[in-house]
Design a protein around this motif. Structure first.
Motif, PDB file in Angstrom:
ATOM      1  N   THR A  90       0.810  -1.216  -0.391  1.00 41.46           N
ATOM      2  CA  THR A  90      -0.016  -0.685  -0.465  1.00 41.46           C
ATOM      3  C   THR A  90       1.302   1.586   0.008  1.00 41.46           C
ATOM      4  N   GLY A  91       2.252   0.866   0.191  1.00 39.64           N
ATOM      5  CA  GLY A  91       3.029   2.400   0.248  1.00 39.64           C
ATOM      6  C   GLY A  91       2.285   2.805   1.447  1.00 39.64           C
ATOM      7  N   SER A  92       3.116   3.733   1.812  1.00 44.71           N
ATOM      8  CA  SER A  92       2.881   5.076   2.885  1.00 44.71           C
ATOM      9  C   SER A  92       3.039   5.790   2.258  1.00 44.71           C
ATOM     10  N   PRO A  93       2.071   7.059   3.525  1.00 43.32           N
ATOM     11  CA  PRO A  93       1.412   7.815   2.791  1.00 43.32           C
ATOM     12  C   PRO A  93       2.623   9.354   3.622  1.00 43.32           C
ATOM     13  N   ASP A  94       3.032  10.366   2.624  1.00 40.42           N
ATOM     14  CA  ASP A  94       3.814  11.093   2.617  1.00 40.42           C
ATOM     15  C   ASP A  94       3.596  12.073   3.744  1.00 40.42           C
ATOM     16  N   THR A  95       4.067  12.603   4.672  1.00 41.33           N
ATOM     17  CA  THR A  95       4.167  12.973   6.356  1.00 41.33           C
ATOM     18  C   THR A  95       4.742  14.011   6.716  1.00 41.33           C
ATOM     19  N   THR A  96       5.767  14.768   5.507  1.00 37.89           N
ATOM     20  CA  THR A  96       5.880  15.841   5.122  1.00 37.89           C
ATOM     21  C   THR A  96       5.513  17.372   5.666  1.00 37.89           C
ATOM     22  N   PRO A  97       4.416  17.151   5.122  1.00 36.51           N
ATOM     23  CA  PRO A  97       3.711  18.412   5.247  1.00 36.51           C
ATOM     24  C   PRO A  97       3.133  18.243   7.099  1.00 36.51           C
ATOM     25  N   TYR A  98       2.752  17.699   7.381  1.00 32.57           N
ATOM     26  CA  TYR A  98       2.212  17.240   8.066  1.00 32.57           C
ATOM     27  C   TYR A  98       3.115  18.004   9.474  1.00 32.57           C
ATOM     28  N   VAL A  99       4.443  16.696   9.403  1.00 33.86           N
ATOM     29  CA  VAL A  99       5.915  17.171  10.165  1.00 33.86           C
ATOM     30  C   VAL A  99       6.168  19.048  10.231  1.00 33.86           C
ATOM     31  N   VAL A 100       6.529  19.233   8.907  1.00 31.64           N
ATOM     32  CA  VAL A 100       6.892  20.530   8.845  1.00 31.64           C
ATOM     33  C   VAL A 100       5.725  22.044   9.294  1.00 31.64           C
ATOM     34  N   GLY A 101       4.353  21.530   8.818  1.00 36.06           N
ATOM     35  CA  GLY A 101       2.992  22.401   9.508  1.00 36.06           C
ATOM     36  C   GLY A 101       2.981  22.412  10.751  1.00 36.06           C
ATOM     37  N   GLY A 102       3.366  21.521  11.656  1.00 35.76           N
ATOM     38  CA  GLY A 102       3.155  20.557  12.617  1.00 35.76           C
ATOM     39  C   GLY A 102       4.488  21.572  13.328  1.00 35.76           C
ATOM     40  N   THR A 103       5.452  21.516  13.273  1.00 33.85           N
ATOM     41  CA  THR A 103       6.822  22.263  13.976  1.00 33.85           C
ATOM     42  C   THR A 103       6.416  24.157  13.386  1.00 33.85           C
ATOM     43  N   LEU A 104       6.398  24.603  13.298  1.00 36.11           N
ATOM     44  CA  LEU A 104       5.304  25.452  12.524  1.00 36.11           C
ATOM     45  C   LEU A 104       4.710  26.502  13.392  1.00 36.11           C
ATOM     46  N   PHE A 105       3.441  25.652  13.140  1.00 36.49           N
ATOM     47  CA  PHE A 105       2.631  25.874  14.864  1.00 36.49           C
ATOM     48  C   PHE A 105       2.948  25.740  15.639  1.00 36.49           C
ATOM     49  N   LEU A 106       4.546  25.106  16.137  1.00 38.42           N
ATOM     50  CA  LEU A 106       4.388  24.533  17.609  1.00 38.42           C
ATOM     51  C   LEU A 106       5.258  25.914  17.830  1.00 38.42           C
ATOM     52  N   ALA A 107       6.665  26.228  17.066  1.00 32.47           N
ATOM     53  CA  ALA A 107       6.872  27.247  16.877  1.00 32.47           C
ATOM     54  C   ALA A 107       6.264  28.683  17.325  1.00 32.47           C
ATOM     55  N   VAL A 108       5.285  29.179  16.380  1.00 32.64           N
ATOM     56  CA  VAL A 108       4.227  29.957  16.757  1.00 32.64           C
ATOM     57  C   VAL A 108       3.660  29.944  17.611  1.00 32.64           C
ATOM     58  N   GLY A 109       3.513  29.271  18.692  1.00 37.31           N
ATOM     59  CA  GLY A 109       2.970  29.423  19.619  1.00 37.31           C
ATOM     60  C   GLY A 109       3.459  30.111  20.662  1.00 37.31           C
ATOM     61  N   ALA A 110       4.912  28.576  20.997  1.00 37.80           N
ATOM     62  CA  ALA A 110       6.088  29.004  21.654  1.00 37.80           C
ATOM     63  C   ALA A 110       6.082  30.377  21.593  1.00 37.80           C
ATOM     64  N   GLY A 111       6.175  31.069  20.028  1.00 40.67           N
ATOM     65  CA  GLY A 111       6.744  32.249  20.348  1.00 40.67           C
ATOM     66  C   GLY A 111       5.507  33.432  20.932  1.00 40.67           C
ATOM     67  N   PHE A 112       4.565  33.222  20.503  1.00 44.50           N
ATOM     68  CA  PHE A 112       2.961  33.201  21.395  1.00 44.50           C
ATOM     69  C   PHE A 112       3.326  33.666  23.279  1.00 44.50           C
ATOM     70  N   VAL A 113       4.000  32.720  23.637  1.00 47.54           N
ATOM     71  CA  VAL A 113       4.384  32.561  24.954  1.00 47.54           C
ATOM     72  C   VAL A 113       4.215  33.052  25.347  1.00 47.54           C
ATOM     73  N   VAL A 114       5.712  32.783  24.350  1.00 43.94           N
ATOM     74  CA  VAL A 114       7.324  34.168  24.809  1.00 43.94           C
ATOM     75  C   VAL A 114       6.709  35.858  24.907  1.00 43.94           C
ATOM     76  N   TYR A 115       6.202  36.252  23.573  1.00 39.10           N
ATOM     77  CA  TYR A 115       5.687  37.416  23.852  1.00 39.10           C
ATOM     78  C   TYR A 115       4.501  37.440  24.840  1.00 39.10           C
ATOM     79  N   SER A 116       4.097  37.011  25.049  1.00 35.09           N
ATOM     80  CA  SER A 116       3.112  37.635  26.210  1.00 35.09           C
ATOM     81  C   SER A 116       3.835  37.170  27.810  1.00 35.09           C
TER      82      SER A 116
END
Length: 105
Positions: free
Chosen positions: A71-97
């Motif tokens: 069956t192959g495996s799904p390409d999870t790269t976009p999910y990993v990149v997107g999740g990391t990006l959202f995590l970094a933005v969320g951490a930035g908001f916490v640090v800023y606040s």
């Protein structure tokens, strides 16, 4: 609004959201026993027999007794990149606040 009230409101909203998500049904591929009829059981038995015969014919033709589908495996790269990006933005908001709160006093 005081800082303690704001924290309590945030904690209440987060708790309410988590409780609401707790009751979201999961997507299980099961069927209720009451929904089955005699016709569907006989059809299911026929399909099972046909699948078994096809599997035996295929394994006899290829000489391989057990063969799994590729069956192959799904390409999870976009999910990993997107999740990391959202995590970094969320951490930035916490640090800023936190930094902004310390500057107010």
């Amino acid at each position: 609004m005081s800082s303690a009230r704001r924290s309590l409101l945030t904690a209440t909203a987060a708790g309410t959201l988590l409780c609401a998500l707790w009751f979201v049904p999961s997507a299980n591929a099961s069927q209720d026993a009451t929904a089955r009829t005699g016709t569907s059981e006989s059809t299911a038995a026929t399909v099972t027999q046909q699948a078994k015969a096809l599997s035996e014919a295929t394994s006899a033709a290829t000489g391989d007794a057990t063969r799994l589908a590729d069956t192959g495996s799904p390409d999870t790269t976009p999910y990993v990149v997107g999740g990391t990006l959202f995590l970094a933005v969320g951490a930035g908001f916490v640090v800023y606040s936190v930094r902004r709160e310390r500057l107010e006093f």
